[in-house]
Scaffold this active site. Structure first.
Site, PDB file in Angstrom:
ATOM      1  N   SER A  13       0.813  -1.220   0.000  1.00 45.53           N
ATOM      2  CA  SER A  13       0.000   0.000   0.000  1.00 45.53           C
ATOM      3  C   SER A  13       0.849   1.274   0.000  1.00 45.53           C
ATOM      4  O   SER A  13       0.304   2.368  -0.158  1.00 45.53           O
ATOM      5  CB  SER A  13      -0.954   0.006   1.197  1.00 45.53           C
ATOM      6  OG  SER A  13      -0.230   0.242   2.386  1.00 45.53           O
ATOM      7  N   LYS A  47      -5.840   4.685   8.362  1.00 46.20           N
ATOM      8  CA  LYS A  47      -4.726   5.462   7.818  1.00 46.20           C
ATOM      9  C   LYS A  47      -5.079   6.955   7.755  1.00 46.20           C
ATOM     10  O   LYS A  47      -4.282   7.819   8.153  1.00 46.20           O
ATOM     11  CB  LYS A  47      -4.363   4.944   6.425  1.00 46.20           C
ATOM     12  CG  LYS A  47      -3.656   3.589   6.487  1.00 46.20           C
ATOM     13  CD  LYS A  47      -3.464   3.015   5.099  1.00 46.20           C
ATOM     14  CE  LYS A  47      -2.699   1.704   5.172  1.00 46.20           C
ATOM     15  NZ  LYS A  47      -2.627   1.017   3.896  1.00 46.20           N
TER      16      LYS A  47
END
Lengths: 817, 247
Positions: free
Chosen positions: A651, A694
């Protein structure tokens, strides 16, 4: 190319409208009778339970806490109630081969009946037999037999003595036998007198004595035979006496079990054994030829060991084996110490869960089953052979060869339900061929269900059911709506709800607690919110510690300004069942080389395979986009700064690519941004996990530093549907203090980060010179030319020196997927 | 004769044995000595006939266990007899100590009959029986038999039987048919004074053969007879139970 606009607050959190519900509180709702969202799994369980074929046992899989146990148990209970109650099983002595006890099958409840009957029988025999053997009649008969023997001996010895007397010879008893002596005037003939006799007379006397001695020898040899005869007669007497006393008692019991031929057979064996071993019942300190001299130590040989008692069972049994060791599964023969030796017999056989579950269902946890030595092997063997054979582990492993119990095997008819996770199922399927043979039905529990209006109503009913079951306060509509929103957040999907019952139940219980603390009669949305906040707060020590370190500058994260080759990546740290996001500084350096991008995490073995894959994709992207006319003469290094633990996942590959492009283009990246997303070889941005955590991680850092309105996060456009952000984040976005951008390509991301045009390549693959891509292309071209002019001398020297040890043992694993 | 007269103190009980096989008689003799607080005198008789036999050149002994003949030698026989005597002494000692009675032991060489004939100074004489020991008859289940002919010795014998019989024990009194009617009240009076239960059995006579037969039929624990031991005991040696002759 147009730059993406920040996402509107509405798409950051999908609300559930309380107006959807027609009730005030969940108290008005009926209980939920169905299992929500598990139609496939329930169908599989239904099929697996109903099909009566070999090997159709079940493996129920799904994440822990989803409610597999409860659901399977509920389902099995409904099914079991309608089933026939299985038979009882008993172990009884095998009188011919005691180390191979017999198994008896009796209808439910009759095992204990037989046990009590046998106990009563032994008690009665303990009274009747001694009375019989101590009675006058028996004593008289024994005495008569002894007298008969004595008379026999006296008669024959008397006759011999008489015969001797007629010849003037007398029979004497010596210390160890008999001797004949010639007599004269009632005295033994002396040696002098004998010498004086004529030779003929001496010979005659000697001849007479010798002949008598021969007869005496023959007589003495007869004594053991007479004794044996007497013993036989006593035995016959004992047998007849016992039989008369025992027969009617055992016949009475036999009459109660005429429908069970094996029990009748056993009772006949008992009768025979009692007759043959009557001494077990008769206590006497005297003994004669074969007379009972019982010690009473062996009466437990007539006990009945009821292994399975289904007297109280209704329908088929459902057994959950919490500690599935081999012995708990298949049973054991225990031992007792006696005079320093361990001994065992059929009364010490203990049942295993398979015995208890036979005729019904056995539930066992996969992990526990597989982590107990030999338990899995034992279960498979029992299922293959359809019988339970109790064997000690020592014998099974051929560690000892002493005589031990070999109880008769008991037929096994059980449906085994293993409950475990998916990975275990796949591993078993892959590595154990027996598993596929024995566990043909997989019931896969779904972790989520679609967030439809119907399912929201069912969710409300579920909350109502749980609140009643757990004796909680009723929940109002707002609370139900908030739980539904939390259900979406738990699966990180605005279009789905979690089916993880434990998580939902925990929130309900805790919300009820907070409602109580606040004096609320009904649990409201505010109580749900408080419960969720407290859950997070209780687990967020490490998160707050890290945020504080960022605030203090120990962990270097910039939230303003611009830097070349430096970007804020985002990662997720998992702490047990709590995960949170944290920004990480990613930096890139470029120099002339052979075209490789060095993943420093990988080099020092802190990077996982997926992370390395992401970095290699970057190299491929660069080569494909820019090195069509010349070789890539680039060496670059990428690093997660201040990372001391493992990093895996791809990611961060978009962030790494952007940092690399910044370094190549020599254009600074705005540090007010953080970004997440993976990238493919064509520069398309792909979805990642943990998007909510996140974003919230970077938001928290920015809020600590002060929100400026410039700060924001770039996420893959395909992750927008997963957004269920915290209310404070949504609020900040609504107030334009924070921004979230959804990007589809690397060029969109570059444009936002560097506040410049990414550019569009022409037909020949050339990019506009002032665009980001153009600058990168020019830089790579220049490096290729320099590299060409240096030839082989420009090769990088590989540094073999080990990296410094900067590991931090306390650092949690970091996921950037 | 009054009851008081019959209960004169018993001082000496003689037990004559020629082997250690009759442990039952030995045990009863010790019990009796304890009950009457008398002295137990053990006499082991080494048979002079056997020793003379051993000197004959053709003397053979046939083993009771193996039925094989072997030379009977004087030295070996003497060793065997000494061993038997020692065995008897130890047994006697054990029983005497257990019952806390005074005891003596001696070895005589000669004939049992001679020993019995010389026992006039003792009150009760018992004789070890040959052959294997019969089963022990537990107290309380089998009677003590007492022959009662009305003589002075018979009164003492009945008294001794009462000593040996526990309260739960029965005494079976054997009466001769000819005098049964008159003897029974006398016996009953004696036993009533001793608080003992009694049953009566009338025999044609009290000859040794009749006594042996009665003892066998009634599984007696002890047969008590009054009279001359030297005359009675050799004839009662084949009894199924121990015999005590009260003088």
């Amino acid at each position: 190319m147009s730059k993406p606009e920040p996402l509107a607050p509405e798409v950051l959190y999908k609300r559930c409208d309380p107006g959807l519900f027609g009730f005030e509180t969940t108290a008005e709702l009926p209980d939920l009778t169905e299992v929500i969202g598990q139609a496939r799994a329930i169908g599989a369980v239904h099929f697996g339970v109903n099909i009566r074929r070999e090997g159709y046992n079940l493996y129920v899989m799904g994440p822990p806490g989803i409610g597999k146990h409860t659901l399977v148990r509920q389902f099995l209970q409904q099914k079991a109630d309608a089933c026939v109650t299985p038979d009882d099983w008993c172990y009884v002595n095998n009188f011919e081969t005691p180390h191979k006890p017999h198994a008896l099958r009796l209808p439910p409840g009759r095992g204990m009946e037989l046990k009590h009957d046998m106990e009563k029988l032994v008690e009665e025999l303990g009274v009747v037999l001694p009375a019989t053997f101590e009675g006058d009649e028996y004593r008289s008969r024994i005495q008569a037999l002894e007298e008969e023997l004595k008379e026999h001996q006296e008669k024959d010895f008397g006759a011999l003595a008489e015969e001797a007397g007629k010849q003037n010879v007398k029979l004497f008893r010596t210390p160890s036998g008999f001797a004949f002596a010639p007599m004269k005037d009632d005295e033994v003939l002396g040696p002098d007198e004998f010498e004086k006799l004529p030779k003929d007379e001496q010979e005659r006397i000697e001849h007479i004595v010798a002949a008598l001695q021969e007869k005496l020898q023959a007589l003495i040899r007869q004594i053991p035979l007479w004794r044996k005869e007497t013993r036989e007669k006593v035995k016959d007497l004992n047998r007849d006496t016992s039989m008369a006393a025992v027969n009617h008692l055992i016949e009475e019991i036999k009459q109660r079990y005429t429908d069970l031929p094996r029990v009748v057979e056993y009772l006949a064996a008992v009768e025979q054994d009692v007759i043959n071993n009557v001494r077990n019942f008769v206590h006497s300190d005297e003994s004669a030829e074969g007379m009972p001299d019982g010690k009473g130590e062996s009466l437990h040989r007539y006990q009945v060991n009821v292994l399975v008692d289904n007297k109280e069972t209704e329908g088929a049994p459902i057994v959950y084996l919490d500690n599935p060791t081999y012995l708990n599964l298949v049973g054991r023969a225990e031992h007792v110490a006696q005079f320093g030796t361990l001994i065992t017999d059929f009364t010490l056989i203990k049942s295993g869960a398979l015995h208890q579950a036979s005729g019904g269902y056995l539930l066992v946890d996969a992990y526990k089953l597989l982590t107990h030595s030999f338990a899995w092997e034992g279960l498979k063997r029992a299922l293959y052979s359809s019988e339970i054979r109790i064997e000690s582990l020592e014998k099974m492993l051929s560690l000892v060869s002493t005589v031990s119990l070999e109880p008769e095997a008991i037929p096994l008819d059980v449906k085994v339900v293993i409950i475990g996770d998916r990975m275990t199922y796949y591993l078993l399927h892959e590595y154990d061929p027996d598993f596929a043979e024995l566990f043909k039905v997989a019931a896969d529990f779904e972790g989520r269900l679609p967030r439809t209006d119907d399912n929201k109503q069912i969710y409300a009913q579920l909350i109502a059911t749980l609140s009643r079951k757990e004796k909680l306060r009723p929940f109002d509509r707002g609370a139900v709506a908030r739980v539904i929103e939390h259900g979406s957040r738990l699966v990180e999907d605005t279009e789905h709800l979690t089916t993880h019952m434990r998580s939902i139940a925990d929130v309900l219980r805790e919300a009820d607690y907070w409602a109580g603390e606040a004096g609320h009669e009904v649990v409201g949305a505010v109580d749900i919110e408080q419960a969720i906040d407290h859950q997070i707060h209780r687990s967020s020590r490490v998160r707050e510690h890290l945020q504080d370190e960022i605030r203090r500058g120990t962990i270097m994260i910039a939230t303003d300004g611009a830097q070349i080759g430096q970007i804020n990546g985002l990662s997720v740290l998992s702490m047990g069942d709590f995960a949170f996001g944290q920004p990480s500084r990613i930096t890139a350096n470029v120099h002339i080389g052979e075209g490789g991008v060095v993943d420093i995490e990988r080099e020092v073995e802190l990077g996982g395979a997926i992370h390395s894959k992401g970095v290699m994709i970057l190299s491929s992207f660069l080569a494909a986009r820019y090195a069509t006319h010349y070789p890539l003469a680039l060496s670059a290094s990428l690093v997660f700064e201040q990372n001391y633990g493992m990093v895996d996942g791809d990611s961060a590959s978009l962030a790494e690519l952007c940092a690399l492009m910044s370094a190549l283009a020599e254009l600074p990246v705005a540090q007010s941004f953080a970004m997440t997303g993976s990238v493919n070889q064509h520069g398309q941005v792909q979805p990642i996990g943990g998007v909510n955590e996140k974003i919230e991680g970077f938001f928290d850092v920015c809020r600590l530093r002060g929100l400026t309105g410039k700060q924001g996060v770039l996420i893959p456009a395909s992750n927008v549907k997963h957004l269920m952000l915290r209310q404070d984040v949504v609020q900040a976005v609504a107030e334009q203090q924070f921004r979230i951008f959804a990007v589809e390509t690397v060029d969109q991301a570059l444009g936002l980060l560097m506040d410049a045009e990414a550019g569009v390549a022409d037909e020949d693959g050339n990019w506009p010179a002032d665009s980001i891509n153009g600058r990168v292309q020019a830089r790579l071209s220049e490096m290729a030319h320099i590299r060409a002019s240096f030839g082989d001398h420009g090769k990088d020297k590989h540094d073999d020196s080990p990296p410094p040890d900067t590991s931090d043992a306390d650092a949690p694993p970091r996921h950037v997927d | 004769m009054s009851t008081e007269d019959t209960r004169r103190a018993v001082r000496h009980i003689l037990l004559a044995l020629d082997s250690a096989q009759d442990a039952t008689t030995l045990e009863l003799a010790a019990q009796l000595a304890a009950l009457v607080q008398g002295t137990l005198q053990g006499v082991f008789v080494e048979s002079s006939d056997l020793l003379r036999l051993a000197q004959l050149p053709f003397a053979r002994e046939i083993s009771i266990t193996s039925a094989t003949p072997r030379r009977l030698e004087t030295a070996q026989l003497e060793r065997d007899l000494r061993a038997q005597a020692e065995q008897v002494r130890r047994l006697l000692e054990n029983h005497a100590v257990r019952h806390s009675v005074q005891w003596t032991f001696r070895i005589e060489r000669g004939a049992l009959t001679a020993t019995l004939a010389a026992s006039s100074a003792t009150d009760i004489v018992m004789l070890g029986r040959p052959g294997d020991s019969p089963r022990r008859q537990p107290a309380g289940t089998t009677p003590v038999l007492a022959a009662f002919d009305g003589s002075e010795a018979a009164h003492r014998a009945l008294d001794t039987a009462a000593d040996m019989a526990d309260e739960g024990d029965g005494i079976l009194i054997l009466l001769p048919a000819a005098q049964a009617q008159e003897l029974r009240p006398a016996a009953a009076a004696l036993l009533a004074a001793r608080k003992r239960r009694a049953h009566y059995l009338v025999l044609p006579d009290l000859s040794p053969a009749q006594l042996l037969d009665a003892g066998r039929r009634h599984h007696c624990r002890l047969l008590v007879v009054g009279g001359n031991p030297a005359a009675l005991l050799p004839q009662l040696q084949q009894s199924s139970c121990p015999v005590a002759v009260v003088q």
